[in-house]
Design a protein around this motif. Structure first.
Motif, mmCIF file in Angstrom:
data_model
loop_
_atom_site.group_PDB
_atom_site.id
_atom_site.type_symbol
_atom_site.label_atom_id
_atom_site.label_comp_id
_atom_site.label_asym_id
_atom_site.label_seq_id
_atom_site.Cartn_x
_atom_site.Cartn_y
_atom_site.Cartn_z
ATOM 1 N N ASP A 60 0.792 -1.295 -0.137
ATOM 2 C CA ASP A 60 0.173 0.151 0.097
ATOM 3 C C ASP A 60 0.912 1.233 0.087
ATOM 4 O O ASP A 60 0.253 2.404 0.074
ATOM 5 C CB ASP A 60 -1.108 0.032 1.167
ATOM 6 C CG ASP A 60 -1.994 -0.824 1.102
ATOM 7 O OD1 ASP A 60 -1.978 -1.741 0.040
ATOM 8 O OD2 ASP A 60 -3.081 -1.077 1.917
ATOM 9 N N HIS A 118 -6.079 0.737 -6.066
ATOM 10 C CA HIS A 118 -6.330 -0.056 -4.913
ATOM 11 C C HIS A 118 -7.760 -0.482 -5.000
ATOM 12 O O HIS A 118 -8.445 -0.663 -3.734
ATOM 13 C CB HIS A 118 -5.977 0.408 -3.591
ATOM 14 C CG HIS A 118 -5.574 -0.620 -2.559
ATOM 15 N ND1 HIS A 118 -6.538 -1.245 -1.629
ATOM 16 C CD2 HIS A 118 -4.386 -1.088 -2.009
ATOM 17 C CE1 HIS A 118 -6.039 -2.068 -1.110
ATOM 18 N NE2 HIS A 118 -4.943 -2.200 -1.124
ATOM 19 N N ASN A 120 -10.039 1.299 -5.269
ATOM 20 C CA ASN A 120 -10.693 2.229 -4.409
ATOM 21 C C ASN A 120 -11.323 1.634 -3.289
ATOM 22 O O ASN A 120 -12.495 1.894 -2.472
ATOM 23 C CB ASN A 120 -12.012 3.037 -5.106
ATOM 24 C CG ASN A 120 -11.267 3.733 -6.200
ATOM 25 O OD1 ASN A 120 -10.407 4.505 -5.915
ATOM 26 N ND2 ASN A 120 -11.564 3.659 -7.484
ATOM 27 N N ASP A 121 -10.803 0.423 -2.653
ATOM 28 C CA ASP A 121 -11.402 -0.319 -1.763
ATOM 29 C C ASP A 121 -12.816 -0.816 -1.940
ATOM 30 O O ASP A 121 -13.435 -1.380 -0.856
ATOM 31 C CB ASP A 121 -11.333 0.636 -0.239
ATOM 32 C CG ASP A 121 -9.796 0.686 0.088
ATOM 33 O OD1 ASP A 121 -8.781 0.038 -0.298
ATOM 34 O OD2 ASP A 121 -9.499 1.849 0.930
ATOM 35 N N LYS A 122 -13.195 -0.892 -3.179
ATOM 36 C CA LYS A 122 -14.356 -1.841 -3.151
ATOM 37 C C LYS A 122 -14.196 -2.764 -4.239
ATOM 38 O O LYS A 122 -14.182 -2.935 -5.591
ATOM 39 C CB LYS A 122 -15.412 -0.639 -4.012
ATOM 40 C CG LYS A 122 -15.816 0.629 -3.252
ATOM 41 C CD LYS A 122 -16.610 1.370 -4.028
ATOM 42 C CE LYS A 122 -17.365 2.421 -3.238
ATOM 43 N NZ LYS A 122 -16.475 3.333 -2.438
ATOM 44 N N TYR A 123 -13.810 -3.945 -3.313
ATOM 45 C CA TYR A 123 -13.204 -5.056 -4.054
ATOM 46 C C TYR A 123 -14.106 -5.790 -5.088
ATOM 47 O O TYR A 123 -13.909 -6.318 -6.061
ATOM 48 C CB TYR A 123 -12.561 -6.210 -2.938
ATOM 49 C CG TYR A 123 -11.424 -5.268 -2.274
ATOM 50 C CD1 TYR A 123 -10.400 -4.834 -2.697
ATOM 51 C CD2 TYR A 123 -11.740 -5.287 -0.952
ATOM 52 C CE1 TYR A 123 -9.492 -4.074 -2.081
ATOM 53 C CE2 TYR A 123 -10.884 -4.508 0.070
ATOM 54 C CZ TYR A 123 -9.710 -4.045 -0.494
ATOM 55 O OH TYR A 123 -8.672 -3.360 0.092
ATOM 56 N N PRO A 154 -5.172 -6.261 -4.746
ATOM 57 C CA PRO A 154 -5.820 -5.568 -3.442
ATOM 58 C C PRO A 154 -6.610 -6.326 -2.692
ATOM 59 O O PRO A 154 -7.623 -7.022 -3.519
ATOM 60 C CB PRO A 154 -6.423 -4.385 -3.890
ATOM 61 C CG PRO A 154 -5.929 -4.032 -5.423
ATOM 62 C CD PRO A 154 -5.518 -5.578 -5.920
ATOM 63 N N GLY A 155 -6.500 -6.731 -1.417
ATOM 64 C CA GLY A 155 -7.671 -7.165 -0.697
ATOM 65 C C GLY A 155 -7.860 -8.767 -1.028
ATOM 66 O O GLY A 155 -8.823 -9.205 -0.729
ATOM 67 N N LYS A 196 -7.394 -2.039 12.787
ATOM 68 C CA LYS A 196 -8.292 -1.146 11.796
ATOM 69 C C LYS A 196 -8.104 0.000 12.015
ATOM 70 O O LYS A 196 -7.925 1.001 11.200
ATOM 71 C CB LYS A 196 -9.688 -1.776 11.583
ATOM 72 C CG LYS A 196 -9.722 -2.985 11.119
ATOM 73 C CD LYS A 196 -8.914 -3.466 9.703
ATOM 74 C CE LYS A 196 -8.913 -4.869 9.460
ATOM 75 N NZ LYS A 196 -8.053 -5.234 8.525
#
Ligand SMILES: [Zn+2]
Length: 273
Positions: A60, A118, A120-123, A154-155, A196
């Motif tokens: 990251d 990444h 947008n963290d909406k995998y 990502p993820g 987290k």
């Protein structure tokens, strides 16, 4: 050319005799009787079957903590890989400078591709649009000027080399596109988890080292005798957490069976460059 080395053609041929893989064929420029070999050109790599290989990876970046991780790895003289994000590079004031520093750290430090956005963290959305997702990796590859076609999703822990693909149904479509474009994917075997809210490490260095030992002993790794550790740059912003990273590395180094490597030496990858 930065970091270039000069060797004689006959010296190269002599040094490579009997070794059939990873010959430094790319990045060469023939000038008279000499060959310029780019820093990233492949060199012969032979595994020692009596050793266990550990690939420490930081995800990251560039973020707060990236430079600290880099400096610790340098100070401890170990090899590590930084999977970096295009957007973080573009947004961070000194992002490009940090990426350039990581790139120049080879062969101890390897820069690798962790996508542009990444996801947008909406995998789920990202992986449900595999063409768009693949484009995101291609964009990062160019933008970050990553030396080899090695990505981390990502993820999601997916593996892809020359002949083996291990991926969940969600990511398999994008992995297949990346595969046909000549990419490799590196997942992870052991994760150094973080809290987290604070991004601080969960396991102690001792506990994490135990997990590494156990994973090897029980053969709980994607490839026997090779283990990939996932960590994140941002976990080591605080001095006490940076010290934890340092002690973890020291614990690993105390084991004479362990060798720390960059992921371009992970077994079974497609021919790089
Ligand atoms: Zn990530």
């Amino acid at each position: 050319m930065i970091g270039s080395v000069w060797i004689m053609i006959f010296a190269y041929l002599a040094g490579c005799s009997g070794v059939t893989d990873n010959k430094p064929v790319a990045g060469e420029q023939v000038t008279g009787k000499q060959v310029t070999v780019d820093t990233f050109a492949r060199k012969p790599f032979v595994y020692d079957s009596t050793k266990k290989y550990i690939y420490l990876t930081f995800d990251d970046g560039p973020q707060h903590g990236t430079t600290t991780c880099y400096e610790i790895c340098k100070a401890d003289s170990i090899k590590a890989t930084f999977f970096m994000v295009g957007l973080h590079t573009a947004k961070k004031t000194d992002g490009k400078k940090i990426v350039a520093m990581i790139r120049a750290g080879y062969p101890e430090i390897l820069l690798a591709n962790h996508s542009y956005t990444h996801a947008n963290d909406k995998y789920v959305f990202f992986y449900h649009h595999p063409e768009m997702a693949a484009q995101d990796f291609f964009e990062a590859q160019d933008f970050l000027h990553v030396p080899y076609k090695i990505v981390r999703l990502p993820g999601n822990s997916a593996w892809m080399g020359d002949t083996v693909i291990k991926a969940s149904n969600l990511v398999r479509p994008v992995v297949r596109i990346l595969d046909s474009a000549g990419y490799n994917a590196i997942g992870w075997d052991v994760e150094w988890h973080f809290q987290k809210k604070t991004a601080r490490p969960v396991q102690s260095p001792q506990k994490l080292a135990e997990q590494v030992d156990t994973s090897f002993a029980r053969n709980h790794t994607h490839t026997p005798n090779h283990l990939v550790i996932l960590t994140h740059d941002r976990m080591f912003q605080r001095p006490e957490d940076a010290a934890a990273l340092d002690s973890f590395i020291h614990i690993l180094k105390q084991n004479p069976d362990y060798i720390l490597e960059t992921v371009d030496h992970y077994p079974g990858l497609k021919k790089l460059k």
